[in-house]
Design an enzyme around this catalytic site. Structure first.
Site, PDB file in Angstrom:
ATOM      1  CE  LYS A  94      -4.208  -1.782   0.231  1.00 34.91           C
ATOM      2  NZ  LYS A  94      -4.011  -3.222   0.168  1.00 34.91           N
ATOM      3  CG  ASN A  95      -0.445   4.750  -2.103  1.00 33.38           C
ATOM      4  OD1 ASN A  95      -0.524   3.674  -2.686  1.00 33.38           O
ATOM      5  ND2 ASN A  95      -0.801   5.890  -2.679  1.00 33.38           N
TER       6      ASN A  95
END
Length: 364
Positions: A185-186
Site C-alpha cells: 500500500k501507499n
C-alpha cells in the site's frame, strides 16, 4: 526486469530511520500494542483529520470492527460495489449481514451514486463505498442519501491514504474510515496492519475493546471480542513511513501525470481523475480490449503488471450464494476484463517509466 512495485527501493531510501525505530521497539519489548502503536494512532488520525484512530492487525479487521461498531447485525444489508478486493465483502459477511451490490461508474471505477437509492430496502443499514485505486468515491451524494435514509457510511480507504474529496482527507468524511497497511500500500507496514479512524467516541471505544478480546481492562471482558491487535514493531515502522507519505504521494502523482502524457498515443484508456478528487494512485490502471494479450507482451519484455481485479466479487464462487449472475453489473464485469495495472511506485525511474510506456505503445 521492471517490477510492479519495488519495496526494497523504498526500504533502502529510509533504511537508517527504519532500523533505528525497529531496534528501539525491540529494546522496549512492547511487542503487542504499546507506546508506538498509541503514537501511530494519534499521528495517523490527525493526518486524516479525524479525532480517533484505532490500530488493528489488518485492513480486513478494520472493516469488520467498523461494521460491528456501527451496529451491523445478521439480517442487515450493506450496500457496496462488486469491483473491489474481496475483503470489502468478506467483512460484511463476517457480521452476518448481507452485501448488496451496486455497479461502478465506468469512468471513476467507484460506486455509481446514481444507483444507490434503488438498492435501499427496509433492511439497509449502511453504505460502504470503496476509494478504489486511490481515487475517492463521490462522497457528497453518498452522504446525502445516507442522511435521508438514516444510514451509516463506512469508507473503505484501504487504497487511498492521503486521498482527498473536495479538499477533505478520506476516512474522515463518513462515520468511520478503514485503512490497510499491507506492505504494497501507499503507506505499508513490514507485515500486516490496519486502522479505523472516526470522529465518534462511542465507535472508537467499542472498536478498542473489540480488537482486544472485548476487554474494558485486562481480564474484564465486556464484549465478545477478537484478537485484532497491531504489533508494536509495525507501529514503529509505520510512524517512520508516515513522515514520508506526502513526498511519496507527490512522486506517485508526478509519475501518473507522466504516464498520461507518454500513453496519449497508445491504444489504451488512461485513468480519469474526477473533478472532486485528489487521486493518490495506489494503482495506475489502463484499459484495453486486448488486456490479456497486452499483459503477455509486456511480460515478454520483462515488465511486471497486475490485474485489479480479474473477477468481480459477485462472480466469485465463494459468493455464489448471494444469487447474482453474469450480466448483473456490466460496468464491473467490463472493467474486470479490461483493466491492467502498470508499474507504480514512488521510486520508479524516468528511464523505466519510459520503457514501460514505449512497450505499451508498441503492443497496442
Amino acid at each position: 526486469m521492471i517490477p510492479f512495485v519495488d519495496l526494497k527501493a523504498q526500504y533502502n531510501s529510509i533504511k537508517n530511520e527504519i532500523d533505528t525505530a525497529v531496534f528501539q521497539a525491540l529494546d522496549s519489548t512492547q511487542f503487542v500494542l504499546g507506546s508506538e502503536v498509541v503514537a501511530l494512532e494519534a499521528e495517523f488520525s490527525h493526518y486524516c483529520g479525524a479525532d480517533y484512530g484505532i490500530a488493528v492487525n489488518t485492513g480486513t479487521s478494520a472493516l469488520h470492527l467498523a461494521l460491528l461498531a456501527a451496529g451491523i447485525n445478521p439480517g442487515d444489508e450493506v450496500i457496496t460495489t462488486p469491483f473491489t478486493f474481496v475483503a470489502t465483502v468478506a467483512a460484511i459477511c463476517y457480521t452476518g449481514a448481507t452485501p448488496v451490490f451496486v455497479d461502478i461508474d465506468p469512468i471513476s471505477y467507484t460506486i455509481d451514486v446514481r444507483q444507490i437509492e434503488a438498492a435501499i430496502t427496509a433492511r439497509t443499514k449502511a453504505i460502504l463505498p470503496v476509494h478504489l485505486y486511490g481515487q475517492p468515491a463521490d462522497m457528497g451524494p453518498i452522504l446525502d442519501i445516507a442522511r435521508r435514509y438514516g444510514l451509516i457510511v463506512i469508507e473503505d480507504a484501504a487504497q487511498a491514504h492521503r486521498a482527498e474529496y473536495k479538499g477533505q482527507r478520506v476516512g474522515s468524511i463518513g462515520d468511520l474510515g478503514c485503512f490497510s497497511f499491507y506492505p504494497g500500500k501507499n503507506l505499508g507496514a513490514y507485515g500486516e496492519g490496519g486502522m479505523v479512524v472516526t470522529n465518534n467516541p462511542e465507535y472508537a471505544h467499542k472498536i478498542e475493546m473489540l480488537r482486544d478480546w472485548g476487554q474494558k481492562r485486562k481480564y474484564h471482558h465486556v464484549l465478545k471480542g477478537y484478537n485484532y491487535r497491531m504489533d508494536g514493531l509495525q507501529g514503529a515502522i509505520l510512524r517512520v513511513k508516515l513522515r514520508h507519505l506526502d513526498q511519496w504521494t507527490q512522486a506517485r502523482r508526478a509519475i501518473a501525470a507522466e504516464y498520461d502524457q507518454l500513453l496519449a498515443k497508445a491504444d489504451v484508456i488512461t485513468p480519469k481523475v474526477m473533478p472532486y478528487s485528489h487521486h493518490v494512485y495506489h494503482i495506475y490502471a489502463v484499459r484495453s480490449k486486448s488486456r490479456d494479450t497486452l499483459q503477455q507482451q509486456l511480460h515478454e519484455q520483462e515488465i511486471q503488471t497486475g490485474i485489479h481485479y480479474p473477477i468481480p466479487v459477485h462472480l466469485q464462487p465463494a459468493y455464489a450464494d448471494l444469487g447474482y449472475q453474469l450480466g448483473d453489473f456490466p460496468h464491473s464485469e467490463a472493467a474486470s476484463r479490461e483493466v491492467l495495472s502498470l508499474p507504480m511506485f514512488a521510486e520508479l525511474s524516468t528511464e523505466s517509466q519510459t520503457q514501460v510506456a514505449m512497450a505499451v505503445i508498441s503492443s497496442t
